[in-house]
Design an enzyme around this catalytic site. Structure first.
Site, PDB file in Angstrom:
ATOM      1  N   ASN A 209       0.963  -1.134   0.187  1.00 47.27           N
ATOM      2  CA  ASN A 209      -0.436  -0.010   0.025  1.00 47.27           C
ATOM      3  C   ASN A 209       0.985   1.550   0.186  1.00 47.27           C
ATOM      4  O   ASN A 209       2.131   1.243   0.068  1.00 47.27           O
ATOM      5  CB  ASN A 209      -1.134   0.057   1.201  1.00 47.27           C
ATOM      6  CG  ASN A 209       0.140   0.003   2.478  1.00 47.27           C
ATOM      7  OD1 ASN A 209       0.759   0.568   3.009  1.00 47.27           O
ATOM      8  ND2 ASN A 209      -0.237  -1.241   2.968  1.00 47.27           N
ATOM      9  N   ASP A 279      -4.385  -6.693   5.551  1.00 46.63           N
ATOM     10  CA  ASP A 279      -4.982  -7.683   5.828  1.00 46.63           C
ATOM     11  C   ASP A 279      -5.334  -8.918   5.236  1.00 46.63           C
ATOM     12  O   ASP A 279      -5.412  -9.928   5.548  1.00 46.63           O
ATOM     13  CB  ASP A 279      -6.617  -7.026   6.027  1.00 46.63           C
ATOM     14  CG  ASP A 279      -6.007  -5.821   6.645  1.00 46.63           C
ATOM     15  OD1 ASP A 279      -6.523  -5.831   7.682  1.00 46.63           O
ATOM     16  OD2 ASP A 279      -7.558  -4.777   6.076  1.00 46.63           O
ATOM     17  N   PHE A 324      -4.736   3.364  14.950  1.00 44.58           N
ATOM     18  CA  PHE A 324      -5.088   4.589  13.300  1.00 44.58           C
ATOM     19  C   PHE A 324      -6.049   3.711  12.845  1.00 44.58           C
ATOM     20  O   PHE A 324      -5.627   2.886  12.611  1.00 44.58           O
ATOM     21  CB  PHE A 324      -3.458   5.289  12.790  1.00 44.58           C
ATOM     22  CG  PHE A 324      -2.684   5.678  13.576  1.00 44.58           C
ATOM     23  CD1 PHE A 324      -2.038   6.192  14.417  1.00 44.58           C
ATOM     24  CD2 PHE A 324      -2.917   7.199  12.740  1.00 44.58           C
ATOM     25  CE1 PHE A 324      -1.334   6.754  14.781  1.00 44.58           C
ATOM     26  CE2 PHE A 324      -1.848   8.017  13.431  1.00 44.58           C
ATOM     27  CZ  PHE A 324      -1.571   8.247  14.091  1.00 44.58           C
TER      28      PHE A 324
HETATM   29  N1  CTP Z   1      -4.245  -3.266  12.055  1.00 42.24           N
HETATM   30  C1  CTP Z   1      -3.340  -4.696  12.081  1.00 42.24           C
HETATM   31  N2  CTP Z   1      -3.371  -5.120  11.592  1.00 42.24           N
HETATM   32  C2  CTP Z   1      -4.336  -6.103  10.681  1.00 42.24           C
HETATM   33  C3  CTP Z   1      -4.491  -4.625  10.307  1.00 42.24           C
HETATM   34  C4  CTP Z   1      -4.324  -3.205  11.021  1.00 42.24           C
HETATM   35  O1  CTP Z   1      -2.700  -4.371  13.442  1.00 42.24           O
HETATM   36  N3  CTP Z   1      -3.805  -6.611   9.794  1.00 42.24           N
HETATM   37  C5  CTP Z   1      -3.930  -2.276  12.902  1.00 42.24           C
HETATM   38  C6  CTP Z   1      -3.619  -0.273  11.936  1.00 42.24           C
HETATM   39  O2  CTP Z   1      -2.110  -0.772  12.065  1.00 42.24           O
HETATM   40  C7  CTP Z   1      -4.227   0.676  12.607  1.00 42.24           C
HETATM   41  C8  CTP Z   1      -5.560  -0.157  12.555  1.00 42.24           C
HETATM   42  O3  CTP Z   1      -5.242  -1.474  12.930  1.00 42.24           O
HETATM   43  O4  CTP Z   1      -3.835   0.796  14.292  1.00 42.24           O
HETATM   44  C9  CTP Z   1      -6.586   0.100  12.170  1.00 42.24           C
HETATM   45  O5  CTP Z   1      -6.401  -0.090  10.210  1.00 42.24           O
HETATM   46  P1  CTP Z   1      -6.824   0.542   8.891  1.00 42.24           P
HETATM   47  O6  CTP Z   1      -6.270  -0.341   7.961  1.00 42.24           O
HETATM   48  O7  CTP Z   1      -6.962   1.563   8.830  1.00 42.24           O
HETATM   49  O8  CTP Z   1      -8.415  -0.738   9.576  1.00 42.24           O
HETATM   50  P2  CTP Z   1      -8.206  -2.744   9.145  1.00 42.24           P
HETATM   51  O9  CTP Z   1      -8.655  -2.460  10.629  1.00 42.24           O
HETATM   52  O10 CTP Z   1      -7.499  -3.212   8.504  1.00 42.24           O
HETATM   53  O11 CTP Z   1      -9.695  -2.336   8.627  1.00 42.24           O
HETATM   54  P3  CTP Z   1     -10.504  -2.205   6.815  1.00 42.24           P
HETATM   55  O12 CTP Z   1      -9.117  -1.864   6.039  1.00 42.24           O
HETATM   56  O13 CTP Z   1     -11.485  -3.043   7.127  1.00 42.24           O
HETATM   57  O14 CTP Z   1     -10.226  -0.300   7.339  1.00 42.24           O
END
Ligand code: CTP
Length: 400
Positions: A209, A279, A324
């Site tokens: 990303n 993810d 975040f």
């Molecule tokens: N995060 C994490 N592990 C993952 C995904 C996210 O620890 N596999 C953490 C990120 O570091 C951040 C928070 O979760 O502090 C939110 O990440 P974000 O990408 O905004 O959201 P997601 O939980 O991945 O949800 P979505 O992609 O559905 O918005």
């Protein structure tokens, strides 16, 4: 963050005076009380009215001028200062201070203050390199005055070289570092994750990303400045590693980040997860380069662990966890959902589609939401300043 702090800024003449408008306005955003003193020649570049409007305080130009509606004299201004900044500082004002010449409001006040003084010179390269000026600077340093070195660049006179006023963010950082010298995070252990992860498909390709790591690195650097023992777990980024941190763990994939987090979590007081973690990862890693064929190909992705959620489930009650939320729509609602789903103490929500915010930008615009639903909105500001705002908020929460 600078609430209750009084900063007196002495502006001397030079083309860089205009940059001080931004400095004053940013200090006001950080809630500082700002007073500006201008030399006569500085007023040739920017009008005192501009500084008066930005600082919301009367601007003093000359000792012998009548100061309307204002009973503070230069001595009380000197006394009220928590910090005195002279910027841009000409060779003239530097020469005056070092020789004890006090013949206008700026030179008189700076000599009467007991507050820390920071001087940011800006002048022509040859002037700056002149041994007389250099000798003056050395002497002032010996007297305990702090300097923000000028930068290299194209100067107003057309010359290329050193002498450009330091950039605004450097000036603000130097002020905040000097004022926050009581190390509020002393002995605190902070784990920060930053940057993107890379999820490989084959030996030559990966999914990732746009995360630049700038927000996490700024927090790591600021936390270390405030005395914290910082462990930074970072995905691949193109910015320099903060030099003042205790431990640096480079990782590539989300799985590697998860392993590093698990290994380091128990010792931490605070965890801040700025990383943009993938993810999903390709379900199958091909050991050899995937060859193209005429038709489409399908890629099956499998879920990575939600590391922050895992931390929320395994943290001990003393640990303060910050997440975040990078959102493109329903920003607040989605942020609040993440706060609860992941059991974190604070979520920092940002709309990554807005101008001056998000992954690759040097600035960010966020809302802090805590477990009790309390919201704090922040205007757009450089990530390096926002780092201090976030840490200030956390420090207050953990000391309650
Ligand atoms: N995060 C994490 N592990 C993952 C995904 C996210 O620890 N596999 C953490 C990120 O570091 C951040 C928070 O979760 O502090 C939110 O990440 P974000 O990408 O905004 O959201 P997601 O939980 O991945 O949800 P979505 O992609 O559905 O918005």
């Amino acid at each position: 963050m600078l609430k209750g702090k009084t900063i007196v800024i002495g502006v001397s003449g030079g083309i860089a005076v205009y940059k001080m408008c931004d400095v004053v306005s940013r200090l006001k955003k950080l809630n500082a009380n700002v007073h500006v003193i201008m030399t006569k020649s500085a007023t040739e570049f920017v009008s005192p009215l501009t500084f008066q409007s930005l600082s919301m305080n009367p601007v003093v130009v000359d000792m012998f001028e009548k100061i309307q509606k204002w009973d503070i004299e230069h001595i009380s201004l000197a006394k009220s200062a928590d910090l005195f900044l002279v910027s841009p500082a000409t060779a003239n004002i530097i020469g005056k201070i070092v020789n004890g010449i006090a013949d206008d409001m700026l030179s008189t006040t700076v000599m009467a203050t007991k507050a820390p003084v920071i001087i940011a010179p800006a002048m022509n390269t040859n002037m700056y390199n002149n041994p007389i000026v250099q000798n003056n600077i050395t002497k002032l340093k010996e007297f305990g005055y702090n300097f923000i070195d000028p930068e290299q660049g194209r100067l107003a006179c057309g010359d290329l070289g050193i002498g450009k006023l330091a950039n605004v963010t450097t000036i603000i950082e130097s002020i905040t570092n000097t004022l926050i010298n009581n190390k509020p995070l002393d002995e605190k252990k902070i784990l920060i994750t930053a940057g993107p992860t890379r999820e490989p498909l084959d030996p030559v390709r990966f999914m990732t990303n746009y995360s630049s790591g700038k927000m996490g690195y700024a927090i790591a650097e600021a936390a270390a400045m405030q005395g914290a023992e910082v462990t930074l777990i970072s995905g691949p980024v193109n910015i320099p590693k903060p030099s003042n941190i205790k431990k640096y763990i480079p990782i590539k994939t989300a799985t590697e980040m998860f392993e590093a987090v698990k290994e380091n979590l128990s010792q931490q007081d605070i965890v801040i997860k700025t990383a943009a973690v993938a993810d999903y990862r390709p379900k199958i890693y091909e050991n050899q380069k995937i060859k193209k064929s005429d038709g489409d190909i399908n890629l099956t992705l499998t879920r990575n662990t939600d590391i922050l959620k895992w931390i929320g489930m395994h943290k001990n009650p003393q640990q303060y966890i910050v997440g975040f939320a990078a959102e493109t729509n329903d920003v607040m609602e989605n942020g609040i959902k993440k706060l609860h789903n992941k059991n974190v103490d604070l979520i920092i929500v940002n709309d990554i589609t807005s101008v001056n915010a998000g992954f690759e930008s040097d600035t960010n615009c966020v809302t802090l939401i805590d477990k009790n639903g309390l919201k704090q909105n922040h205007a757009v500001m450089p990530k390096k300043e926002l780092a201090y705002v976030i840490l200030d908020y956390i420090t207050k929460q953990i000391s309650k």
